[in-house]
Write a protein that holds these residues in place. Structure first.
Motif, PDB file in Angstrom:
ATOM      1  N   LEU A  29     102.520  33.935 -30.043  1.00  0.00           N
ATOM      2  CA  LEU A  29     101.422  34.367 -30.905  1.00  0.00           C
ATOM      3  C   LEU A  29     100.462  35.284 -30.158  1.00  0.00           C
ATOM      4  N   ASN A  30     100.253  34.985 -28.879  1.00  0.00           N
ATOM      5  CA  ASN A  30      99.380  35.815 -28.060  1.00  0.00           C
ATOM      6  C   ASN A  30      99.946  37.227 -27.909  1.00  0.00           C
ATOM      7  N   ILE A  31     101.261  37.305 -27.674  1.00  0.00           N
ATOM      8  CA  ILE A  31     101.895  38.620 -27.533  1.00  0.00           C
ATOM      9  C   ILE A  31     101.825  39.397 -28.840  1.00  0.00           C
ATOM     10  N   ASN A  32     102.108  38.740 -29.951  1.00  0.00           N
ATOM     11  CA  ASN A  32     102.134  39.431 -31.240  1.00  0.00           C
ATOM     12  C   ASN A  32     100.744  39.726 -31.795  1.00  0.00           C
ATOM     13  N   SER A 101     110.763  33.709 -26.465  1.00  0.00           N
ATOM     14  CA  SER A 101     111.411  34.998 -26.734  1.00  0.00           C
ATOM     15  C   SER A 101     111.782  35.127 -28.208  1.00  0.00           C
ATOM     16  N   VAL A 102     112.377  34.057 -28.761  1.00  0.00           N
ATOM     17  CA  VAL A 102     112.761  34.069 -30.174  1.00  0.00           C
ATOM     18  C   VAL A 102     111.526  34.145 -31.064  1.00  0.00           C
ATOM     19  N   LEU A 107     108.348  36.035 -35.312  1.00  0.00           N
ATOM     20  CA  LEU A 107     107.009  35.897 -35.890  1.00  0.00           C
ATOM     21  C   LEU A 107     106.431  37.261 -36.236  1.00  0.00           C
ATOM     22  N   PRO A 108     105.670  37.349 -37.305  1.00  0.00           N
ATOM     23  CA  PRO A 108     105.099  38.649 -37.708  1.00  0.00           C
ATOM     24  C   PRO A 108     103.999  39.110 -36.767  1.00  0.00           C
ATOM     25  N   LEU A 109     103.818  40.410 -36.673  1.00  0.00           N
ATOM     26  CA  LEU A 109     102.727  40.985 -35.892  1.00  0.00           C
ATOM     27  C   LEU A 109     101.431  40.864 -36.690  1.00  0.00           C
ATOM     28  N   SER A 110     100.380  40.387 -36.049  1.00  0.00           N
ATOM     29  CA  SER A 110      99.092  40.260 -36.732  1.00  0.00           C
ATOM     30  C   SER A 110      97.977  40.508 -35.731  1.00  0.00           C
ATOM     31  N   SER A 111      97.187  41.524 -35.965  1.00  0.00           N
ATOM     32  CA  SER A 111      96.128  41.916 -35.037  1.00  0.00           C
ATOM     33  C   SER A 111      94.813  41.262 -35.429  1.00  0.00           C
TER      34      SER A 111
END
Length: 291
Positions: A29-32, A101-102, A107-111
């Motif tokens: 979640l942090n990455i995305n 990794s999966v 997971l969707p990208l959310s800023s």
């Protein structure tokens, strides 16, 4: 409490799995949410994986999955960890690598924000939290964590600041290729991450205990059963009371200190305990095994 109950009490597998899943989810979640929004590069092999992804995307017009790169990069460090740290630690760490990794890919990208400074600070905090949760469960996020833990097992030293220095070197490459602003904000990200880990992960830090007691024989006997740490005795005299006392000196892990002090007070409620931070230990020092 017997020595085996304290020093070698195994952590429940369910707790380890919970820490692994939680750490992997927070990391993904942090990455995305933060990393991709700010175009930053996180610490460890996650950052290296993102750097390789962006190199392929920018210079070769190829989109490479996060999972494939991250797992490939972790093969050699995992072998090192397997030999030095242990099988269970490595297997659970590999599970976290696979899950995170999966999660990143599905997971969707959310800023949440596009402010690079906020992304650097809070992204780093969440990254450090994810790694700390994994370490709490006797696992890791792999890559440089494998290397840092292996060195710590061999030397009983905290190596996270050295990992930070390595990550800075990687960021020099990222800055040259993709712009120095992103690299500099990534340093803030990684610094915050490192400090959170140093704060939350206490396993390879030591404390020195000075215990003044009037029942040294009983206290030493119980403590030697309770822990594997050696104890040195000094006979002395109180300057005010002129009474004979014994000073016990020992070095223990920071994570053990509170439990050991409680045990001391159970045995001798009148004991005087002074706790001091230990910067470095040279010589034989027992470190409870991870597994």
């Amino acid at each position: 409490m017997a020595q085996s109950e304290y020093m070698y009490k195994k952590q429940p597998v369910a707790l380890t799995l919970l820490c692994v899943v939680a750490g992997a989810l927070i990391s993904a979640l942090n990455i995305n949410s933060f990393v991709n929004a700010g175009g930053l590069f996180p610490s460890g092999f996650n950052g290296l994986t993102i750097l390789i992804q962006r190199i392929f995307s920018t210079f070769f017009n190829l989109e490479v999955p996060f999972t494939a790169i991250n797992i490939l990069l972790n093969v050699v460090p995992a072998i090192i960890a397997y030999k030095i740290i242990g099988k269970k630690f490595t297997l659970f760490s590999c599970l976290m690598i696979g899950l995170s990794s999966v999660f990143v890919d599905v997971l969707p990208l959310s800023s949440i924000t596009y402010d690079p400074l906020l992304i650097g600070v809070f992204g780093g905090i969440f990254n450090g939290l994810a790694i700390s949760i994994a370490l709490k469960g006797n696992a890791s996020s792999g890559g440089t964590d494998f290397i840092a833990m292996s060195v710590s097992v061999k030397t009983n030293l905290s190596t996270w600041n050295y990992v930070f220095a390595f990550n800075v070197c990687v960021l020099i490459i990222a800055g040259y290729l993709f712009g120095w602003d992103k690299a500099l904000y990534s340093i803030i990200f990684q610094f915050c991450s490192t400090q959170v880990i140093n704060l939350l992960h206490q396993k390879y830090k030591q404390m020195t205990l000075f215990v003044i007691t009037d029942i040294p024989d009983q206290l030493c006997e119980e403590l030697l059963i309770y822990t594997h740490h050696g104890i040195t005795r000094f006979d002395g005299e109180g300057a005010y009371s002129r009474r004979k006392h014994t000073l016990l000196y020992t070095v223990v892990g920071r994570g053990e200190a509170k439990q050991i002090i409680r045990k001391i007070k159970e045995i001798d409620p009148n004991a005087f305990v002074n706790v001091a931070k230990t910067e470095y230990v040279e010589g034989r020092f027992h470190q409870a095994p991870i597994e």
